[in-house]
Design a protein around this motif. Sequence first.
Motif, mmCIF file in Angstrom:
data_model
loop_
_atom_site.group_PDB
_atom_site.id
_atom_site.type_symbol
_atom_site.label_atom_id
_atom_site.label_comp_id
_atom_site.label_asym_id
_atom_site.label_seq_id
_atom_site.Cartn_x
_atom_site.Cartn_y
_atom_site.Cartn_z
ATOM 1 N N SER A 18 0.828 -1.202 0.000
ATOM 2 C CA SER A 18 0.000 0.000 0.000
ATOM 3 C C SER A 18 0.864 1.254 0.000
ATOM 4 O O SER A 18 1.867 1.324 0.701
ATOM 5 C CB SER A 18 -0.907 0.007 1.240
ATOM 6 O OG SER A 18 -1.654 1.206 1.284
ATOM 7 N N HIS A 19 0.455 2.237 -0.761
ATOM 8 C CA HIS A 19 1.133 3.535 -0.756
ATOM 9 C C HIS A 19 0.404 4.521 0.154
ATOM 10 O O HIS A 19 0.766 5.685 0.224
ATOM 11 C CB HIS A 19 1.242 4.088 -2.190
ATOM 12 C CG HIS A 19 -0.071 4.379 -2.831
ATOM 13 N ND1 HIS A 19 -0.890 3.379 -3.322
ATOM 14 C CD2 HIS A 19 -0.717 5.544 -3.054
ATOM 15 C CE1 HIS A 19 -1.969 3.928 -3.823
ATOM 16 N NE2 HIS A 19 -1.890 5.233 -3.674
ATOM 17 N N LYS A 21 -1.097 4.941 4.171
ATOM 18 C CA LYS A 21 -1.133 4.406 5.528
ATOM 19 C C LYS A 21 -1.777 5.420 6.465
ATOM 20 O O LYS A 21 -1.645 6.623 6.276
ATOM 21 C CB LYS A 21 0.275 4.092 6.021
ATOM 22 C CG LYS A 21 0.970 3.021 5.217
ATOM 23 C CD LYS A 21 2.071 2.372 5.983
ATOM 24 C CE LYS A 21 2.841 1.322 5.259
ATOM 25 N NZ LYS A 21 2.412 0.748 4.086
ATOM 26 N N ASN A 23 -1.446 7.039 9.900
ATOM 27 C CA ASN A 23 -0.334 7.184 10.835
ATOM 28 C C ASN A 23 -0.666 6.630 12.216
ATOM 29 O O ASN A 23 0.113 5.892 12.791
ATOM 30 C CB ASN A 23 0.089 8.654 10.955
ATOM 31 C CG ASN A 23 0.712 9.162 9.679
ATOM 32 O OD1 ASN A 23 1.427 8.450 8.992
ATOM 33 N ND2 ASN A 23 0.424 10.403 9.344
ATOM 34 N N TYR A 46 -11.396 5.373 1.432
ATOM 35 C CA TYR A 46 -11.488 5.275 2.891
ATOM 36 C C TYR A 46 -12.904 4.906 3.306
ATOM 37 O O TYR A 46 -13.872 5.459 2.813
ATOM 38 C CB TYR A 46 -11.095 6.610 3.534
ATOM 39 C CG TYR A 46 -9.720 7.054 3.102
ATOM 40 C CD1 TYR A 46 -8.593 6.599 3.752
ATOM 41 C CD2 TYR A 46 -9.555 7.897 2.009
ATOM 42 C CE1 TYR A 46 -7.324 6.975 3.343
ATOM 43 C CE2 TYR A 46 -8.296 8.282 1.592
ATOM 44 C CZ TYR A 46 -7.186 7.816 2.261
ATOM 45 O OH TYR A 46 -5.939 8.185 1.849
ATOM 46 N N TYR A 59 -6.533 0.992 -0.936
ATOM 47 C CA TYR A 59 -5.552 1.704 -1.751
ATOM 48 C C TYR A 59 -5.561 1.272 -3.223
ATOM 49 O O TYR A 59 -5.113 2.012 -4.097
ATOM 50 C CB TYR A 59 -4.148 1.515 -1.175
ATOM 51 C CG TYR A 59 -3.588 0.125 -1.365
ATOM 52 C CD1 TYR A 59 -2.774 -0.159 -2.453
ATOM 53 C CD2 TYR A 59 -3.883 -0.899 -0.478
ATOM 54 C CE1 TYR A 59 -2.262 -1.433 -2.648
ATOM 55 C CE2 TYR A 59 -3.374 -2.174 -0.658
ATOM 56 C CZ TYR A 59 -2.563 -2.434 -1.742
ATOM 57 O OH TYR A 59 -2.066 -3.693 -1.930
ATOM 58 N N ASN A 78 -0.739 9.134 5.620
ATOM 59 C CA ASN A 78 0.567 9.138 4.976
ATOM 60 C C ASN A 78 0.350 8.602 3.561
ATOM 61 O O ASN A 78 0.100 7.418 3.383
ATOM 62 C CB ASN A 78 1.539 8.263 5.766
ATOM 63 C CG ASN A 78 2.928 8.257 5.180
ATOM 64 O OD1 ASN A 78 3.155 8.723 4.059
ATOM 65 N ND2 ASN A 78 3.873 7.718 5.910
ATOM 66 N N TRP A 79 0.432 9.480 2.574
ATOM 67 C CA TRP A 79 0.177 9.123 1.188
ATOM 68 C C TRP A 79 1.412 9.427 0.352
ATOM 69 O O TRP A 79 2.007 10.497 0.458
ATOM 70 C CB TRP A 79 -1.008 9.921 0.656
ATOM 71 C CG TRP A 79 -1.374 9.605 -0.757
ATOM 72 C CD1 TRP A 79 -2.286 8.680 -1.167
ATOM 73 C CD2 TRP A 79 -0.864 10.210 -1.944
ATOM 74 N NE1 TRP A 79 -2.367 8.670 -2.536
ATOM 75 C CE2 TRP A 79 -1.504 9.594 -3.036
ATOM 76 C CE3 TRP A 79 0.080 11.188 -2.191
ATOM 77 C CZ2 TRP A 79 -1.232 9.943 -4.350
ATOM 78 C CZ3 TRP A 79 0.354 11.534 -3.506
ATOM 79 C CH2 TRP A 79 -0.306 10.917 -4.563
#
Length: 93
Positions: A18-19, A21, A23, A46, A59, A78-79
């Motif tokens: 996955s890119h 996350k 946090n 999401y 993702y 976090n992308w």
Amino acid sequence: MKLDDKLYLVRFNTDKLSHIKINDPKVCLNQCQDKPCTRFCPAHVYDWDDEEKRISVGYEGCLECGTCLIGCPYGNINWKYPRGGFGVSWKNG
């Protein structure tokens, strides 16, 4: 043309990693009442799971628009762009 019709024009080369996350999942649970990420993402990446009390991240369907970078009021997403060769590929462009 509806958004779902437009999403049909997109292909994805999905990475196993996955890119995207979250946090700190506790922020989503305890601080974020409105869960805006479940509304501002045009690809509906999401999703809040009420039963498990957590955000799930799909993702694989990310359009790489970066909306989540600025949309999360807590900066809790976090992308990054997917690794080279993976991610979104437009059929007509």
